[in-house]
Motif scaffolding. Structure first.
Motif, PDB file in Angstrom:
ATOM      1  N   UNK A  62      49.080 -36.827  -0.204  1.00  0.00           N
ATOM      2  CA  UNK A  62      48.031 -37.377  -0.175  1.00  0.00           C
ATOM      3  C   UNK A  62      48.171 -38.898  -0.254  1.00  0.00           C
ATOM      4  N   UNK A  63      49.133 -39.227  -1.222  1.00  0.00           N
ATOM      5  CA  UNK A  63      49.561 -40.774  -1.287  1.00  0.00           C
ATOM      6  C   UNK A  63      50.018 -41.409   0.140  1.00  0.00           C
ATOM      7  N   UNK A  64      50.788 -40.605   0.745  1.00  0.00           N
ATOM      8  CA  UNK A  64      51.376 -41.030   2.034  1.00  0.00           C
ATOM      9  C   UNK A  64      50.207 -41.046   3.053  1.00  0.00           C
ATOM     10  N   UNK A  68      49.148 -44.351   5.279  1.00  0.00           N
ATOM     11  CA  UNK A  68      48.978 -44.248   6.660  1.00  0.00           C
ATOM     12  C   UNK A  68      47.514 -44.950   7.063  1.00  0.00           C
ATOM     13  N   UNK A  69      46.437 -44.295   6.454  1.00  0.00           N
ATOM     14  CA  UNK A  69      44.890 -44.567   6.593  1.00  0.00           C
ATOM     15  C   UNK A  69      44.904 -46.098   6.154  1.00  0.00           C
ATOM     16  N   UNK A  73      43.614 -48.933   9.063  1.00  0.00           N
ATOM     17  CA  UNK A  73      42.491 -49.838   8.760  1.00  0.00           C
ATOM     18  C   UNK A  73      42.770 -51.148   9.069  1.00  0.00           C
ATOM     19  N   UNK A  74      43.949 -51.468   8.571  1.00  0.00           N
ATOM     20  CA  UNK A  74      44.318 -53.172   8.977  1.00  0.00           C
ATOM     21  C   UNK A  74      44.556 -53.508  10.316  1.00  0.00           C
TER      22      UNK A  74
END
Length: 78
Positions: A62-64, A68-69, A73-74
Motif C-alpha cells: 500500500x505504501x508503494x 505512485x498515486x 497527482x503531481x
C-alpha cells in the motif's frame, strides 16, 4: 542476517540462531507462496546475500501504491 538475528534475539542469540532463522524463513516462504512446489526457488522471499529480500509487485504494498498515486497527482493538471 545480522539485523534479523538482532531483532529476533535481543542481546545474546542462541548458539543455533542461524539454523533457527533459516527454519523461520522456510516457514514464512511456505506461507507467502503456498502453491510453490517443494525445493523450487522462492520468488517472493528470496535469498539475497547477505540475507533475504522481499520481491513483490508494485501494487502489492500500500505504501508503494500511495507513492505512485502521489506521483500521478503531481503530474496531473490542476
Amino acid at each position: 542476517m545480522d539485523r534479523m538475528t538482532d531483532a529476533l534475539w535481543r542481546g545474546e542469540p542462541p548458539a543455533k540462531a542461524t539454523v533457527s532463522l533459516h527454519t523461520y524463513v522456510s516457514h514464512l516462504r511456505r506461507t507467502l507462496e503456498p502453491g510453490r512446489p517443494p525445493r523450487t526457488p522462492a520468488t517472493v522471499l528470496v535469498t539475497a546475500p547477505p540475507g533475504y529480500a522481499l520481491r513483490l509487485p508494485q501494487d502489492a504494498v500500500d505504501a508503494w501504491r500511495f507513492e505512485a498515486s502521489v506521483r500521478r497527482a503531481r503530474r496531473a493538471p490542476a
